[in-house]
Design an enzyme around this catalytic site. Structure first.
Site, PDB file in Angstrom:
ATOM      1  N   PHE A  63      13.355  40.602  18.711  1.00  0.00           N
ATOM      2  CA  PHE A  63      12.249  39.899  19.369  1.00  0.00           C
ATOM      3  C   PHE A  63      10.942  40.250  18.665  1.00  0.00           C
ATOM      4  CE2 PHE A  63       8.799  39.628  22.509  1.00  0.00           C
ATOM      5  CZ  PHE A  63       8.927  38.282  22.848  1.00  0.00           C
TER       6      PHE A  63
ATOM      7  N   TYR B  45       6.747  39.776  18.572  1.00  0.00           N
ATOM      8  CA  TYR B  45       5.602  39.416  19.419  1.00  0.00           C
ATOM      9  C   TYR B  45       4.276  39.578  18.691  1.00  0.00           C
ATOM     10  CZ  TYR B  45       5.452  44.488  19.749  1.00  0.00           C
ATOM     11  OH  TYR B  45       5.398  45.830  19.429  1.00  0.00           O
ATOM     12  N   GLY B  46       4.352  40.041  17.445  1.00  0.00           N
ATOM     13  CA  GLY B  46       3.128  40.242  16.656  1.00  0.00           C
ATOM     14  C   GLY B  46       3.244  39.469  15.355  1.00  0.00           C
TER      15      GLY B  46
ATOM     16  N   GLU C   8       7.647  49.138   9.698  1.00  0.00           N
ATOM     17  CA  GLU C   8       7.015  49.490  10.976  1.00  0.00           C
ATOM     18  C   GLU C   8       7.094  50.992  11.257  1.00  0.00           C
ATOM     19  OE1 GLU C   8       5.292  47.248  12.053  1.00  0.00           O
ATOM     20  OE2 GLU C   8       6.207  45.468  11.198  1.00  0.00           O
TER      21      GLU C   8
HETATM   22  C1  BEZ Z   1       6.359  42.086  15.925  1.00  0.00           C
HETATM   23  O1  BEZ Z   1       5.727  41.337  15.257  1.00  0.00           O
HETATM   24  O2  BEZ Z   1       6.967  41.704  16.869  1.00  0.00           O
HETATM   25  C2  BEZ Z   1       6.398  43.504  15.635  1.00  0.00           C
HETATM   26  C3  BEZ Z   1       5.408  44.277  16.116  1.00  0.00           C
HETATM   27  C4  BEZ Z   1       5.442  45.608  15.834  1.00  0.00           C
HETATM   28  C5  BEZ Z   1       6.455  46.145  15.085  1.00  0.00           C
HETATM   29  C6  BEZ Z   1       7.460  45.347  14.626  1.00  0.00           C
HETATM   30  C7  BEZ Z   1       7.440  44.020  14.915  1.00  0.00           C
END
Ligand code: BEZ
Length: 195
Positions: free
Chosen positions: A24, A26-27, A99
């Protein structure tokens, strides 16, 4: 300010033996998927809200002038919309590395628009990680974002691209949109400043 989370994430064995796993996003994963995927679908998760509360010392800021990027904060009744990617388990090595500044893999249920659900992985940076910055006023967060830049580019570009991606998904996020308004009012357009 790097707590390197790679080793911790490699111990996560919840999906061992699976041929594919849902991830999933979200960023930045909503607007930039720099990895191969089998399928992607808009999705949401429950009980979490998106917040610009994680420091970025390695992508959108530096050790001495960190930027701010999103993490998820627990909130009863909240829904966080994003994009789910079906990937092979090998992709997590790349994501763990990308990450590594505080994000941990967490197993979560995600919900798709057709009413089906799947269990998968989301990366979350919790309040106890070394790079966590936590809440601040939206004006202060926007000021920090306006002035930060790192190896992946200006922090403002990250915010503006996320806001645009959420608009395109049709999933408004008041925290993100308010930061976008404040950033624009500060005169930042997300483009690189001339050298
Ligand atoms: C994301 O874009 O969902 C995401 C945010 C933080 C770490 C890894 C992925």
């Amino acid at each position: 300010m790097s707590l390197n989370t790679i080793a911790i994430n490699q111990q996560m064995n919840r999906f061992d033996g699976h041929a594919s796993v849902w991830l999933f996003g979200y960023g930045s994963l909503i607007f930039k998927a720099d990895f191969p995927f089998i399928e992607r679908r808009p999705a949401f998760i429950r009980g979490w809200t998106r917040r610009f509360w994680q420091g970025s010392h390695d992508h959108r800021g530096t050790e001495t002038a960190p930027g701010r990027v999103v993490t998820l904060a627990p909130l009863e009744g909240a829904v966080c919309h994003g994009m789910a990617y079906l990937v092979t388990p090998e992709e997590f090595a790349h994501l763990d590395h990308r990450e590594k500044n505080g994000y941990l893999r967490l197993a979560t249920d995600m919900h798709f628009e057709d009413g089906t659900t799947a269990e998968g992985i989301v990366y979350i940076a919790t309040h106890d990680n070394a790079a966590y910055l936590g809440p601040a006023s939206e004006l202060d967060i926007a000021r920090q974002i306006a002035s930060a830049r790192g190896p992946s580019g200006p922090n403002s570009e990250y915010l503006l691209r996320l806001a645009q991606a959420l608009r395109e998904l049709g999933k408004p996020d008041e925290h993100v949109f308010e930061l976008e308004r404040q950033l624009i009012a500060l005169g930042s357009n997300g483009m690189s400043a001339p050298a």
